[in-house]
Design a protein around this motif. Structure first.
Motif, PDB file in Angstrom:
ATOM      1  N   LEU A  92     -39.603  42.125 -29.148  1.00  0.00           N
ATOM      2  CA  LEU A  92     -38.795  43.310 -28.876  1.00  0.00           C
ATOM      3  C   LEU A  92     -37.333  42.917 -28.649  1.00  0.00           C
ATOM      4  CD1 LEU A  92     -39.698  46.296 -28.671  1.00  0.00           C
ATOM      5  CD2 LEU A  92     -39.641  46.034 -26.187  1.00  0.00           C
ATOM      6  N   ALA A  93     -37.112  41.826 -27.909  1.00  0.00           N
ATOM      7  CA  ALA A  93     -35.755  41.343 -27.696  1.00  0.00           C
ATOM      8  C   ALA A  93     -35.121  40.916 -29.017  1.00  0.00           C
ATOM      9  CB  ALA A  93     -35.766  40.181 -26.704  1.00  0.00           C
ATOM     10  N   HIS A  94     -35.918  40.231 -29.860  1.00  0.00           N
ATOM     11  CA  HIS A  94     -35.414  39.807 -31.174  1.00  0.00           C
ATOM     12  C   HIS A  94     -35.059  41.011 -32.024  1.00  0.00           C
ATOM     13  CE1 HIS A  94     -35.647  38.322 -35.338  1.00  0.00           C
ATOM     14  NE2 HIS A  94     -35.329  37.141 -34.848  1.00  0.00           N
ATOM     15  N   PHE A  95     -35.897  42.031 -31.992  1.00  0.00           N
ATOM     16  CA  PHE A  95     -35.649  43.254 -32.761  1.00  0.00           C
ATOM     17  C   PHE A  95     -34.313  43.869 -32.351  1.00  0.00           C
ATOM     18  CE2 PHE A  95     -35.972  47.771 -33.606  1.00  0.00           C
ATOM     19  CZ  PHE A  95     -36.633  47.841 -34.839  1.00  0.00           C
ATOM     20  N   GLY A  96     -34.077  43.953 -31.048  1.00  0.00           N
ATOM     21  CA  GLY A  96     -32.836  44.547 -30.567  1.00  0.00           C
ATOM     22  C   GLY A  96     -31.612  43.718 -30.866  1.00  0.00           C
ATOM     23  N   GLU A  97     -31.756  42.421 -30.760  1.00  0.00           N
ATOM     24  CA  GLU A  97     -30.607  41.537 -30.974  1.00  0.00           C
ATOM     25  C   GLU A  97     -30.200  41.441 -32.431  1.00  0.00           C
ATOM     26  OE1 GLU A  97     -32.070  37.940 -29.366  1.00  0.00           O
ATOM     27  OE2 GLU A  97     -31.852  38.567 -27.259  1.00  0.00           O
TER      28      GLU A  97
ATOM     29  N   LEU B 197     -34.635  46.829 -23.196  1.00  0.00           N
ATOM     30  CA  LEU B 197     -34.979  48.236 -23.364  1.00  0.00           C
ATOM     31  C   LEU B 197     -33.741  49.106 -23.541  1.00  0.00           C
ATOM     32  CD1 LEU B 197     -37.898  48.599 -20.780  1.00  0.00           C
ATOM     33  CD2 LEU B 197     -38.053  48.362 -23.273  1.00  0.00           C
ATOM     34  N   LEU B 198     -32.685  48.792 -22.835  1.00  0.00           N
ATOM     35  CA  LEU B 198     -31.448  49.554 -23.008  1.00  0.00           C
ATOM     36  C   LEU B 198     -30.890  49.372 -24.412  1.00  0.00           C
ATOM     37  CD1 LEU B 198     -29.695  48.962 -19.570  1.00  0.00           C
ATOM     38  CD2 LEU B 198     -30.569  51.136 -20.458  1.00  0.00           C
ATOM     39  N   ARG B 199     -30.956  48.152 -24.922  1.00  0.00           N
ATOM     40  CA  ARG B 199     -30.503  47.885 -26.291  1.00  0.00           C
ATOM     41  C   ARG B 199     -31.387  48.617 -27.291  1.00  0.00           C
ATOM     42  NH1 ARG B 199     -26.950  47.560 -30.185  1.00  0.00           N
ATOM     43  NH2 ARG B 199     -27.484  46.060 -31.836  1.00  0.00           N
ATOM     44  N   LEU B 200     -32.695  48.584 -27.079  1.00  0.00           N
ATOM     45  CA  LEU B 200     -33.628  49.267 -27.967  1.00  0.00           C
ATOM     46  C   LEU B 200     -33.346  50.770 -27.987  1.00  0.00           C
ATOM     47  CD1 LEU B 200     -36.207  48.751 -29.718  1.00  0.00           C
ATOM     48  CD2 LEU B 200     -37.516  49.406 -27.685  1.00  0.00           C
ATOM     49  N   LYS B 201     -33.133  51.327 -26.828  1.00  0.00           N
ATOM     50  CA  LYS B 201     -32.836  52.759 -26.725  1.00  0.00           C
ATOM     51  C   LYS B 201     -31.562  53.114 -27.487  1.00  0.00           C
ATOM     52  CE  LYS B 201     -32.068  56.248 -23.110  1.00  0.00           C
ATOM     53  NZ  LYS B 201     -32.012  56.455 -21.642  1.00  0.00           N
ATOM     54  N   GLU B 202     -30.575  52.239 -27.388  1.00  0.00           N
ATOM     55  CA  GLU B 202     -29.294  52.481 -28.074  1.00  0.00           C
ATOM     56  C   GLU B 202     -29.457  52.450 -29.586  1.00  0.00           C
ATOM     57  OE1 GLU B 202     -24.857  50.416 -28.508  1.00  0.00           O
ATOM     58  OE2 GLU B 202     -26.425  49.448 -27.316  1.00  0.00           O
ATOM     59  N   ILE B 203     -30.124  51.436 -30.100  1.00  0.00           N
ATOM     60  CA  ILE B 203     -30.190  51.282 -31.561  1.00  0.00           C
ATOM     61  C   ILE B 203     -31.154  52.271 -32.201  1.00  0.00           C
ATOM     62  CG2 ILE B 203     -29.516  48.852 -31.455  1.00  0.00           C
ATOM     63  CD1 ILE B 203     -32.429  48.101 -31.952  1.00  0.00           C
ATOM     64  N   CYS B 204     -32.060  52.832 -31.398  1.00  0.00           N
ATOM     65  CA  CYS B 204     -33.017  53.809 -31.926  1.00  0.00           C
ATOM     66  C   CYS B 204     -32.612  55.245 -31.601  1.00  0.00           C
ATOM     67  CB  CYS B 204     -34.412  53.520 -31.389  1.00  0.00           C
ATOM     68  SG  CYS B 204     -35.123  51.981 -31.997  1.00  0.00           S
ATOM     69  N   GLY B 205     -31.359  55.439 -31.277  1.00  0.00           N
ATOM     70  CA  GLY B 205     -30.878  56.796 -31.038  1.00  0.00           C
ATOM     71  C   GLY B 205     -31.544  57.485 -29.870  1.00  0.00           C
ATOM     72  N   GLY B 206     -31.955  56.712 -28.871  1.00  0.00           N
ATOM     73  CA  GLY B 206     -32.585  57.278 -27.691  1.00  0.00           C
ATOM     74  C   GLY B 206     -34.093  57.430 -27.796  1.00  0.00           C
ATOM     75  N   ALA B 207     -34.672  57.116 -28.955  1.00  0.00           N
ATOM     76  CA  ALA B 207     -36.105  57.347 -29.180  1.00  0.00           C
ATOM     77  C   ALA B 207     -36.944  56.241 -28.566  1.00  0.00           C
ATOM     78  CB  ALA B 207     -36.389  57.488 -30.662  1.00  0.00           C
ATOM     79  N   LEU B 208     -36.936  56.173 -27.241  1.00  0.00           N
ATOM     80  CA  LEU B 208     -37.726  55.208 -26.486  1.00  0.00           C
ATOM     81  C   LEU B 208     -38.475  55.954 -25.393  1.00  0.00           C
ATOM     82  CD1 LEU B 208     -38.575  52.358 -25.505  1.00  0.00           C
ATOM     83  CD2 LEU B 208     -36.485  52.347 -24.108  1.00  0.00           C
ATOM     84  N   ALA B 209     -39.790  55.838 -25.404  1.00  0.00           N
ATOM     85  CA  ALA B 209     -40.614  56.488 -24.386  1.00  0.00           C
ATOM     86  C   ALA B 209     -41.609  55.492 -23.815  1.00  0.00           C
ATOM     87  CB  ALA B 209     -41.364  57.678 -24.978  1.00  0.00           C
ATOM     88  N   ILE B 210     -41.970  55.704 -22.564  1.00  0.00           N
ATOM     89  CA  ILE B 210     -43.055  54.957 -21.939  1.00  0.00           C
ATOM     90  C   ILE B 210     -44.259  55.884 -21.864  1.00  0.00           C
ATOM     91  CG2 ILE B 210     -43.807  53.640 -19.938  1.00  0.00           C
ATOM     92  CD1 ILE B 210     -41.380  52.460 -21.457  1.00  0.00           C
TER      93      ILE B 210
END
Length: 247
Positions: A240-245, A52-65
């Motif tokens: 999701l992990a694959h997407f971030g990696e 999730l931290l990686r996802l947040k980084e690569i999406c410019g912070g656009a991560l919400a629950i």
């Protein structure tokens, strides 16, 4: 809004925008964590926080629950991770990690309903009453025979009023303020930075997530459900992990 040419999701045949254009709005129970016997016994898989931290980084912070849980419970399980959280199906919003929790509408359930709900769960071992700011949930996963009695009781409480509604969930019945749903939350979040101008990707697992799916698609994005689009929550988290990696 026209959806741009997407990239295929590995091992799924589905689609998602590139990270520089994506905004992820994710359900919690059944999506980021597996359903547990009770709400407080869910387990966060090793590696999910890093994903999730990686996802947040690569999406410019656009991560919400976007969850049915109160915001404080997401803070407990995912401390400091999402940029924004919509709690109780959009009843409350916290638009940034240091922002205040904004009540969309506040109207607690009648005290009599809570008293009767407490009495009801005491008659059915291994059932749980979950209290919310403007609602409650009766969980019967530990005692499936309570499904019908719980539904009958809730319907009797709601008779003759239109402020609250009954909603089915996975092995649970929920009382919620009428007109509150995850689609409202998706729309509200997508109207603000860092989500605005991006393409929403909403992922959930339950009938209560359908409003979020519809809202994301209406905004030109993608809405997916487990198990319709991903076979399991674990499969989604692996993607999701694959997407971030591989971003």
């Amino acid at each position: 809004m026209t959806t741009p040419s997407p990239s295929a999701l590995p091992s799924s045949g589905l689609a998602a925008p590139s990270p520089d254009r994506a905004a992820f709005l994710l359900d919690f129970d059944g999506t980021l964590v597996d359903i547990a016997p009770t709400p407080d016994t869910v387990q966060v898989e090793p590696g999910l926080i890093d994903t999730l931290l990686r996802l947040k980084e690569i999406c410019g912070g656009a991560l919400a629950i976007v969850t049915g849980r109160p915001i404080a419970q997401i803070d407990h399980f995912l401390p400091g991770i999402p940029t924004a959280v919509a709690g109780e199906h959009g009843l409350t919003l916290r638009r940034s990690p240091d922002g205040a929790e904004e009540p969309v509408r506040a109207s607690p359930v009648p005290a009599l309903w809570l008293q009767q709900a407490e009495s009801l769960v005491s008659n059915f071992p291994n059932t749980v009453l979950e209290r919310k700011k403007a609602g409650l949930v009766l969980h019967y996963r530990g005692h499936p025979a309570a499904e019908s009695p719980f539904k009958d009781a809730i319907e009797s409480w709601l008779a003759g009023q239109d402020a609250f509604e009954i909603h089915p969930s996975k092995m649970a019945w929920e009382i919620r303020l009428a007109g509150i749903h995850k689609g409202n939350a998706v729309e509200a979040l997508m109207a603000q930075p860092p989500f605005a101008g991006r393409i929403p990707v909403f992922v959930g697992d339950d009938v209560t997530d359908m409003d979020g799916v519809r809202a994301a698609k209406a905004l030109g994005g993608y809405g997916y459900l487990i198990p319709d689009d991903f076979p399991t929550g674990h499969a989604f988290r692996a993607w999701l992990a694959h997407f971030g990696e591989n971003a």
